[in-house]
Design an enzyme around this catalytic site. Structure first.
Site, PDB file in Angstrom:
ATOM      1  N   GLY A  75      37.413  35.978  30.279  1.00  0.00           N
ATOM      2  CA  GLY A  75      38.173  35.864  31.513  1.00  0.00           C
ATOM      3  C   GLY A  75      39.301  36.873  31.603  1.00  0.00           C
ATOM      4  O   GLY A  75      39.586  37.406  32.681  1.00  0.00           O
ATOM      5  N   THR A  76      39.954  37.154  30.487  1.00  0.00           N
ATOM      6  CA  THR A  76      41.073  38.095  30.506  1.00  0.00           C
ATOM      7  C   THR A  76      40.618  39.486  30.917  1.00  0.00           C
ATOM      8  O   THR A  76      41.246  40.136  31.774  1.00  0.00           O
ATOM      9  CB  THR A  76      41.763  38.138  29.133  1.00  0.00           C
ATOM     10  OG1 THR A  76      42.374  36.870  28.878  1.00  0.00           O
ATOM     11  CG2 THR A  76      42.823  39.231  29.079  1.00  0.00           C
ATOM     12  N   ASN A 123      45.546  26.431  35.386  1.00  0.00           N
ATOM     13  CA  ASN A 123      45.138  26.046  34.041  1.00  0.00           C
ATOM     14  C   ASN A 123      46.061  25.007  33.411  1.00  0.00           C
ATOM     15  O   ASN A 123      45.657  24.285  32.500  1.00  0.00           O
ATOM     16  CB  ASN A 123      45.060  27.279  33.137  1.00  0.00           C
ATOM     17  CG  ASN A 123      46.307  28.140  33.209  1.00  0.00           C
ATOM     18  OD1 ASN A 123      46.641  28.660  34.276  1.00  0.00           O
ATOM     19  ND2 ASN A 123      47.001  28.299  32.101  1.00  0.00           N
ATOM     20  N   SER A 167      34.728  32.435  32.625  1.00  0.00           N
ATOM     21  CA  SER A 167      34.654  32.593  31.174  1.00  0.00           C
ATOM     22  C   SER A 167      33.706  31.565  30.591  1.00  0.00           C
ATOM     23  O   SER A 167      33.703  30.399  31.003  1.00  0.00           O
ATOM     24  CB  SER A 167      36.046  32.423  30.561  1.00  0.00           C
ATOM     25  OG  SER A 167      36.000  32.539  29.159  1.00  0.00           O
ATOM     26  N   ALA A 168      32.916  31.971  29.588  1.00  0.00           N
ATOM     27  CA  ALA A 168      31.902  31.090  29.017  1.00  0.00           C
ATOM     28  C   ALA A 168      32.502  29.942  28.222  1.00  0.00           C
ATOM     29  O   ALA A 168      32.013  28.814  28.283  1.00  0.00           O
ATOM     30  CB  ALA A 168      30.960  31.894  28.115  1.00  0.00           C
ATOM     31  N   HIS A 169      33.566  30.206  27.471  1.00  0.00           N
ATOM     32  CA  HIS A 169      34.021  29.180  26.527  1.00  0.00           C
ATOM     33  C   HIS A 169      34.746  28.023  27.204  1.00  0.00           C
ATOM     34  O   HIS A 169      35.071  27.030  26.550  1.00  0.00           O
ATOM     35  CB  HIS A 169      34.875  29.798  25.415  1.00  0.00           C
ATOM     36  CG  HIS A 169      36.289  30.118  25.781  1.00  0.00           C
ATOM     37  ND1 HIS A 169      37.347  29.322  25.423  1.00  0.00           N
ATOM     38  CD2 HIS A 169      36.815  31.165  26.458  1.00  0.00           C
ATOM     39  CE1 HIS A 169      38.474  29.860  25.858  1.00  0.00           C
ATOM     40  NE2 HIS A 169      38.172  30.977  26.487  1.00  0.00           N
ATOM     41  N   THR A 221      28.158  48.398  24.416  1.00  0.00           N
ATOM     42  CA  THR A 221      26.898  47.713  24.122  1.00  0.00           C
ATOM     43  C   THR A 221      26.998  46.246  24.517  1.00  0.00           C
ATOM     44  O   THR A 221      27.966  45.567  24.179  1.00  0.00           O
ATOM     45  CB  THR A 221      26.572  47.817  22.621  1.00  0.00           C
ATOM     46  OG1 THR A 221      26.459  49.204  22.275  1.00  0.00           O
ATOM     47  CG2 THR A 221      25.281  47.081  22.293  1.00  0.00           C
ATOM     48  N   CYS A 240      46.839  30.393  25.877  1.00  0.00           N
ATOM     49  CA  CYS A 240      47.132  31.811  25.687  1.00  0.00           C
ATOM     50  C   CYS A 240      48.626  32.064  25.517  1.00  0.00           C
ATOM     51  O   CYS A 240      49.034  33.147  25.132  1.00  0.00           O
ATOM     52  CB  CYS A 240      46.611  32.616  26.878  1.00  0.00           C
ATOM     53  SG  CYS A 240      44.817  32.546  27.057  1.00  0.00           S
TER      54      CYS A 240
END
Length: 380
Positions: free
Chosen positions: A72-73, A152, A200-202, A238, A326
């Site tokens: 996300g960042t 958040n 974001s995935a997490h 990559t 964060c």
């Protein structure tokens, strides 16, 4: 070791078994580079394409509008700085809400060194962007607006559709940080009228280290990472194939579950807050009058030390936070609560509880019991 009770799902979530299962082949034998033209590379490329389709389906957009990032960042930085630099000739005025995640706030503030005028949009006492002040702050040279979908810390949902409409009228680019909204409420970039959207995935039972940025077709970005032509030249490097596969699997996972889960968590959160108020009449529940995502409760015990309380709870087996993960290593008080006009002695006593997949009422009842015991021990 006694069973711990995890109540910090806004900081991160456990990887769902279904997500891990999808990732494992790409951590073992399907190790190809997605940019390679041979068979191993094409297997990896197909997996990346499948994940892109899953993310796009969740958002109701086209796969080619999804850019994979490291989280996300990075997605926030790419959106804010990428658009600002690309369209600097159209204007150098940027508006971001005062309660944004540091990934947006700091990315925007850094642009001041490049001659951009960055202003913070104030919020109401309930933590909602003040639309009247926002309208007044718009200028002919405003090039970008960034407002999160849900905060958040407090969980307060922002009026992004109304903000998007105002931006469209003036042809201003609009970015939405939806990291805390995905999987908790409908996330619809088209309806919101946003040009860019981060996730974001997490935060949705996927792996750490991977995220995505929706970029509306026709919007150009100046890259912030150079060195290759991956992601249509918008993000070099990559591809993190296992992580990207995990993000795609996480999007499919929550797409099937989030509606029922949101209802369940809202019931738990509301019951918890009702009993919290009953046990501690002086408690402040931040944003309680506003629409919030269903899993989040931020509250304060006036005069208490939130950091000390959090550490005491940790020793007793509870994982809670004082706000953004964060920023938790910093001593500064919550900028979100400060922007809402919360008194300093109340800000200092704040805690955030965020619920998730494994949360039960027994967990919350145990936390309430811990609060009562701590309070009893404080009395002379």
């Amino acid at each position: 070791m006694a069973r711990r009770i995890y109540l910090d799902y806004n900081a991160t979530t456990p990887v769902a078994p279904e997500v891990l299962e999808a990732m494992l082949p790409f951590l073992r034998d399907r190790f190809g580079n997605a940019s390679s033209v041979h068979w191993e590379g094409q297997v990896a490329k197909q997996a990346v394409d499948d994940a892109r389709e899953a993310v796009a389906a969740l958002l109701g957009v086209e796969p080619r509008e999804i850019v994979f990032t490291s989280g996300g960042t990075e997605a926030d930085n790419l959106a804010v700085q990428g658009v600002a630099r690309q369209y600097a000739r159209r204007g150098r005025h940027i508006l971001v809400s005062a309660i944004e995640h540091p990934a947006v706030l700091e990315a925007a503030k850094a642009l001041r060194y490049e001659g951009f005028d960055v202003e913070l949009i104030p919020v109401t006492a309930d933590g909602i962007v003040d639309l009247d002040r926002f309208r007044e702050m718009l200028r002919p040279d405003t090039v970008l607006v960034s407002v999160m979908a849900a905060n958040n810390e407090t969980g307060v949902v922002q009026p992004v559709e109304a903000i998007g409409a105002l931006c469209r009228e003036r042809e201003i680019f609009f970015h939405v940080d939806a990291v805390q909204a995905v999987g908790k409420l409908p996330v619809e970039p088209r309806r919101w009228g946003c040009d860019l959207l981060s996730l974001s995935a997490h935060k949705i039972y996927g792996p750490k280290g991977v995220g995505a940025l929706y970029v509306r077709q026709g919007v150009d970005l100046t890259p912030i990472i150079y060195g290759g032509f991956q992601e249509r030249g918008r993000r070099s490097g990559t591809e993190n194939v296992p992580g990207i596969v995990g993000l795609g699997a996480a999007c499919r996972y929550i797409a099937e579950r989030w509606v029922a889960e949101a209802e369940r968590l809202a019931g738990l959160r509301d019951r918890f807050e009702a009993e919290l108020r009953q046990a501690f009449p002086d408690v402040w529940i931040h944003g309680q009058k506003a629409l919030r995502v269903p899993n989040t409760s931020m509250f304060s015990f006036p005069g208490a030390d939130g950091e000390a309380l959090m550490m005491r709870l940790d020793l007793e087996g509870f994982a809670v936070s004082t706000g953004s993960a964060c920023s938790s290593g910093r001593l500064e008080p919550s900028h979100v609560l400060q922007a809402m006009g919360v008194p300093p002695e109340v800000v200092r006593g704040s805690l955030r509880v965020s619920l998730g997949r494994d949360t039960t009422w027994d967990d919350l009842a145990a936390l309430l019991t811990a609060f009562r015991e701590i309070q009893a021990n404080r009395r002379p």
